[in-house]
Design an enzyme around this catalytic site. Structure first.
Site, PDB file in Angstrom:
ATOM      1  N   ALA A  96      42.083  40.941  22.104  1.00  0.00           N
ATOM      2  CA  ALA A  96      42.742  41.283  20.852  1.00  0.00           C
ATOM      3  C   ALA A  96      41.764  41.544  19.698  1.00  0.00           C
ATOM      4  CB  ALA A  96      43.734  40.183  20.474  1.00  0.00           C
ATOM      5  N   ASP A 137      46.928  36.883  22.568  1.00  0.00           N
ATOM      6  CA  ASP A 137      47.069  38.215  21.990  1.00  0.00           C
ATOM      7  C   ASP A 137      48.080  38.249  20.851  1.00  0.00           C
ATOM      8  OD1 ASP A 137      45.718  40.556  23.882  1.00  0.00           O
ATOM      9  OD2 ASP A 137      46.039  38.655  24.896  1.00  0.00           O
TER      10      ASP A 137
END
Length: 351
Positions: free
Chosen positions: A53, A242
């Site tokens: 991420a 994430d």
């Protein structure tokens, strides 16, 4: 050179290129890619050539800056229109990693704030913002590492899943940051790394970067973790994520939730390492997080000389699962260690 001597994501402004390590080739081949077009950058994010991420957020910042740089106009309204098209295009590459949309929104805010000014000035401010996103990522990961290190002791066995390491960020990683900082201080951790089916980010990436840095790391199949816990070899689990919902539910690479369940059963602390940029206040719970479905071939063919499942058999291949907040001991952010009730603590860090 050591893998850690390379930047996971970088900008070559003179060549108008996003420079990344092609993570699909690791650990057998270290290939540096220079991406010039928006299609190349979109593909790199979707195909996991750049992944994690925070790293995706940095890539998005530099990628949309390069798109803006290539818009040849002095008409600000037209410039903004074309910029939004480029931003929306990059944002479609991976829906679950919130850092992608977060970084692109920051860049879009720069363009909106620049209305009334020149296109040239907006481009310079976009470059500065993209660089700031990357520097903040470095500072954030180090702080997460310092806080995470306070939760363990020398000699501990630590389990991690997927790759939340330097290859997923600009430096240090999130879940691996306590490991790197502890290693420098002589903690002598024993790291256990799930191989992480079906894309093997743990076996290919985490074990590669940790062993390159001199840490004691052991790879295991995903289904073996509970056995290690039962033997008393795991004192803590650190994973990245994430996206974190407003109630503390956390989406991370598929296979994370079973680890949290096993850790809860054996009384082992389970920590999510999450930059505050991954907290999505618009997702009230994990049920609101869109889970990306990946191609069936990743399960049936990718790592095999011959197909390893019957032809035309159905395949379930979600990229992520959601770990319920009640299974998470703490969420470690750069702004502090959050504990239940997560809804209250998450609101507090944004005030």
């Amino acid at each position: 050179m050591n893998i850690l001597d390379y930047d996971t994501v970088a900008l070559d402004d003179s060549d108008s290129a996003l420079v990344i390590i092609d993570q699909t080739k690791l650990p057998n081949q270290l290939e540096i890619l220079h991406l010039h077009t928006q299609k190349e950058i979109w593909d790199a994010i979707y195909l996991l050539q750049v992944r994690g991420a925070p790293a995706i957020g940095v890539a998005a910042g530099y990628g949309v800056y390069l798109a803006a740089k290539g818009i040849d106009t002095e008409d600000y309204a037209f410039f903004e229109q074309e910029f939004v098209k480029a931003s929306d295009y990059l944002n479609s590459s991976r829906p679950t990693a919130v850092n992608l949309s977060w970084a692109l929104k920051r860049m879009k805010d720069v363009v909106i704030a620049g209305r009334g000014g020149s296109v040239a000035d907006a481009k310079q401010k976009l470059l500065a913002e993209a660089k700031a996103i990357q520097q903040e990522d470095i500072d954030t990961c180090r702080r997460i590492g310092e806080l995470g290190l306070s939760l363990v002791k020398p000699g501990d066995g630590i389990l991690t899943h997927c790759n939340a390491g330097q290859l997923a960020t600009s430096r240090y990683g999130t879940a691996t940051a306590p490991m790197y900082l502890g290693h420098k201080q002589g903690y002598h951790f024993k790291i256990y790394c799930d191989e992480t089916r079906p894309l093997l980010q743990g076996a290919r990436l985490t074990s590669y970067e940790l062993s390159s840095a001199g840490l004691d790391v052991t790879v295991l199949c995903d289904g073996m973790a509970a056995s290690l816990m039962k033997q008393g070899k795991i004192q803590a689990v650190f994973t990245g994520c994430d996206r974190v919902a407003a109630n503390g539910d956390a989406a991370n690479k598929i296979g994370t939730m079973p680890l949290a369940i096993a850790a809860k059963y054996f009384g082992i602390p389970f920590y999510i390492c999450a930059p505050s940029s991954t907290i999505d206040m618009s997702s009230k719970t994990g049920r609101d997080i869109k889970i990306e479905q990946r191609p069936a071939e990743e399960v049936t063919e990718m790592w095999y000389k011959e197909r390893m499942a019957p032809k035309d058999v159905k395949v379930f291949n979600p990229a992520f699962d959601v770990t319920d907040a009640e299974l998470i001991t703490a969420i470690i952010t750069e702004k502090g260690i959050l504990r239940a009730p997560y809804t209250e603590f998450i609101k507090a860090i944004f005030k």
